[in-house]
Design a protein around this motif. Structure first.
Motif, PDB file in Angstrom:
ATOM      1  N   ARG A 123       8.356   6.369  -8.091  1.00  0.00           N
ATOM      2  CA  ARG A 123       9.391   5.426  -7.672  1.00  0.00           C
ATOM      3  C   ARG A 123       8.976   4.821  -6.334  1.00  0.00           C
ATOM      4  N   HIS A 124       9.620   3.721  -5.984  1.00  0.00           N
ATOM      5  CA  HIS A 124       9.410   3.124  -4.667  1.00  0.00           C
ATOM      6  C   HIS A 124      10.317   3.804  -3.652  1.00  0.00           C
ATOM      7  N   LEU A 125       9.940   3.718  -2.405  1.00  0.00           N
ATOM      8  CA  LEU A 125      10.759   4.254  -1.329  1.00  0.00           C
ATOM      9  C   LEU A 125      11.930   3.326  -1.053  1.00  0.00           C
ATOM     10  N   THR A 126      13.020   3.921  -0.625  1.00  0.00           N
ATOM     11  CA  THR A 126      14.158   3.111  -0.187  1.00  0.00           C
ATOM     12  C   THR A 126      13.781   2.482   1.160  1.00  0.00           C
ATOM     13  N   GLU A 127      14.577   1.547   1.606  1.00  0.00           N
ATOM     14  CA  GLU A 127      14.327   0.905   2.902  1.00  0.00           C
ATOM     15  C   GLU A 127      14.332   1.946   4.028  1.00  0.00           C
ATOM     16  N   GLU A 128      15.291   2.866   3.974  1.00  0.00           N
ATOM     17  CA  GLU A 128      15.366   3.919   4.998  1.00  0.00           C
ATOM     18  C   GLU A 128      14.121   4.808   4.960  1.00  0.00           C
ATOM     19  N   GLU A 129      13.733   5.249   3.761  1.00  0.00           N
ATOM     20  CA  GLU A 129      12.533   6.083   3.626  1.00  0.00           C
ATOM     21  C   GLU A 129      11.301   5.337   4.112  1.00  0.00           C
ATOM     22  N   LEU A 130      11.199   4.083   3.715  1.00  0.00           N
ATOM     23  CA  LEU A 130      10.056   3.263   4.108  1.00  0.00           C
ATOM     24  C   LEU A 130       9.961   3.155   5.628  1.00  0.00           C
ATOM     25  N   ASN A 131      11.080   2.890   6.285  1.00  0.00           N
ATOM     26  CA  ASN A 131      11.077   2.784   7.746  1.00  0.00           C
ATOM     27  C   ASN A 131      10.649   4.093   8.407  1.00  0.00           C
ATOM     28  N   LEU A 132      11.111   5.212   7.877  1.00  0.00           N
ATOM     29  CA  LEU A 132      10.722   6.511   8.429  1.00  0.00           C
ATOM     30  C   LEU A 132       9.229   6.779   8.221  1.00  0.00           C
ATOM     31  N   VAL A 133       8.725   6.433   7.050  1.00  0.00           N
ATOM     32  CA  VAL A 133       7.292   6.596   6.781  1.00  0.00           C
ATOM     33  C   VAL A 133       6.480   5.724   7.746  1.00  0.00           C
ATOM     34  N   ILE A 134       6.898   4.486   7.910  1.00  0.00           N
ATOM     35  CA  ILE A 134       6.194   3.574   8.825  1.00  0.00           C
ATOM     36  C   ILE A 134       6.181   4.141  10.238  1.00  0.00           C
ATOM     37  N   ASP A 135       7.306   4.687  10.678  1.00  0.00           N
ATOM     38  CA  ASP A 135       7.383   5.273  12.021  1.00  0.00           C
ATOM     39  C   ASP A 135       6.468   6.484  12.175  1.00  0.00           C
ATOM     40  N   ASN A 136       6.306   7.264  11.100  1.00  0.00           N
ATOM     41  CA  ASN A 136       5.524   8.498  11.175  1.00  0.00           C
ATOM     42  C   ASN A 136       4.044   8.317  10.837  1.00  0.00           C
ATOM     43  N   LEU A 137       3.718   7.260  10.147  1.00  0.00           N
ATOM     44  CA  LEU A 137       2.357   7.060   9.647  1.00  0.00           C
ATOM     45  C   LEU A 137       1.264   7.126  10.717  1.00  0.00           C
ATOM     46  N   PRO A 138       1.425   6.486  11.872  1.00  0.00           N
ATOM     47  CA  PRO A 138       0.332   6.519  12.864  1.00  0.00           C
ATOM     48  C   PRO A 138      -0.088   7.924  13.279  1.00  0.00           C
ATOM     49  N   ASP A 194       0.835  -1.207   0.000  1.00  0.00           N
ATOM     50  CA  ASP A 194       0.000   0.000   0.000  1.00  0.00           C
ATOM     51  C   ASP A 194       0.871   1.259   0.000  1.00  0.00           C
ATOM     52  N   ILE A 195       1.869   1.265   0.863  1.00  0.00           N
ATOM     53  CA  ILE A 195       2.755   2.425   0.976  1.00  0.00           C
ATOM     54  C   ILE A 195       3.546   2.618  -0.315  1.00  0.00           C
ATOM     55  N   GLN A 196       4.078   1.530  -0.855  1.00  0.00           N
ATOM     56  CA  GLN A 196       4.874   1.645  -2.083  1.00  0.00           C
ATOM     57  C   GLN A 196       4.012   2.043  -3.286  1.00  0.00           C
ATOM     58  N   THR A 197       2.769   1.613  -3.312  1.00  0.00           N
ATOM     59  CA  THR A 197       1.860   2.020  -4.394  1.00  0.00           C
ATOM     60  C   THR A 197       1.640   3.531  -4.364  1.00  0.00           C
ATOM     61  N   ILE A 198       1.410   4.063  -3.168  1.00  0.00           N
ATOM     62  CA  ILE A 198       1.219   5.511  -3.036  1.00  0.00           C
ATOM     63  C   ILE A 198       2.503   6.256  -3.381  1.00  0.00           C
ATOM     64  N   ALA A 199       3.647   5.720  -2.968  1.00  0.00           N
ATOM     65  CA  ALA A 199       4.933   6.342  -3.321  1.00  0.00           C
ATOM     66  C   ALA A 199       5.103   6.380  -4.842  1.00  0.00           C
ATOM     67  N   GLU A 200       4.779   5.269  -5.477  1.00  0.00           N
ATOM     68  CA  GLU A 200       4.886   5.198  -6.934  1.00  0.00           C
ATOM     69  C   GLU A 200       3.960   6.227  -7.603  1.00  0.00           C
ATOM     70  N   GLU A 201       2.746   6.356  -7.095  1.00  0.00           N
ATOM     71  CA  GLU A 201       1.790   7.316  -7.656  1.00  0.00           C
ATOM     72  C   GLU A 201       2.255   8.757  -7.457  1.00  0.00           C
ATOM     73  N   ASN A 202       2.868   9.044  -6.298  1.00  0.00           N
ATOM     74  CA  ASN A 202       3.272  10.408  -5.978  1.00  0.00           C
ATOM     75  C   ASN A 202       4.689  10.759  -6.439  1.00  0.00           C
ATOM     76  N   LEU A 203       5.589   9.799  -6.360  1.00  0.00           N
ATOM     77  CA  LEU A 203       7.000  10.069  -6.650  1.00  0.00           C
ATOM     78  C   LEU A 203       7.506   9.402  -7.925  1.00  0.00           C
TER      79      LEU A 203
END
Length: 90
Positions: A45-60, A34-43
Motif C-alpha cells: 500500500r502507499h503511505l498516508t500523508e502523515e506517514e509520508l511526512n514522518l518518513v521524510i523527516d526521518n529518512l536523512p 521512490d518512497i511510495q514505490t518502496i512502501a508498496e513493495e514492503n507494505l
C-alpha cells in the motif's frame, strides 16, 4: 602497491574540469514516488500523508551519504590504479 601519481599537466587538467562542474549540481535525489514505490513493495500500500511526512523527516538519519561517497571514491581510485598498472605492464 605503487601509488598513481599525476603529472603537473594532469593536475591542471583535472582542476579545470572540477572548476567547470557546478558545485550545486544534484547528482542523486529521492522523490515521493521512490518512497511510495518502496512502501508498496514492503507494505502493499502507499503511505498516508502523515506517514509520508514522518518518513521524510526521518529518512536523512538512515542515509550514510559520507560512507557511500567514501566507498565510491575508494572503488574508483582502486580501479584507476589497476588500469594504470595494466597500462604500465603493457
Amino acid at each position: 602497491m605503487a601509488l598513481v601519481t599525476e603529472t603537473p599537466q594532469d593536475a591542471e587538467t583535472n582542476t579545470r574540469r572540477a572548476i567547470m562542474r557546478n558545485l550545486e549540481e544534484i547528482i542523486y535525489s529521492l522523490n515521493i514516488e521512490d518512497i511510495q514505490t518502496i512502501a508498496e513493495e514492503n507494505l502493499e500500500r502507499h503511505l498516508t500523508e502523515e506517514e509520508l511526512n514522518l518518513v521524510i523527516d526521518n529518512l536523512p538519519g538512515y542515509i550514510d551519504w559520507g560512507g557511500a561517497i567514501s566507498s565510491a571514491i575508494r572503488e574508483v581510485l582502486f580501479k584507476m590504479r589497476e588500469a594504470d598498472q595494466k597500462k604500465r605492464r603493457s
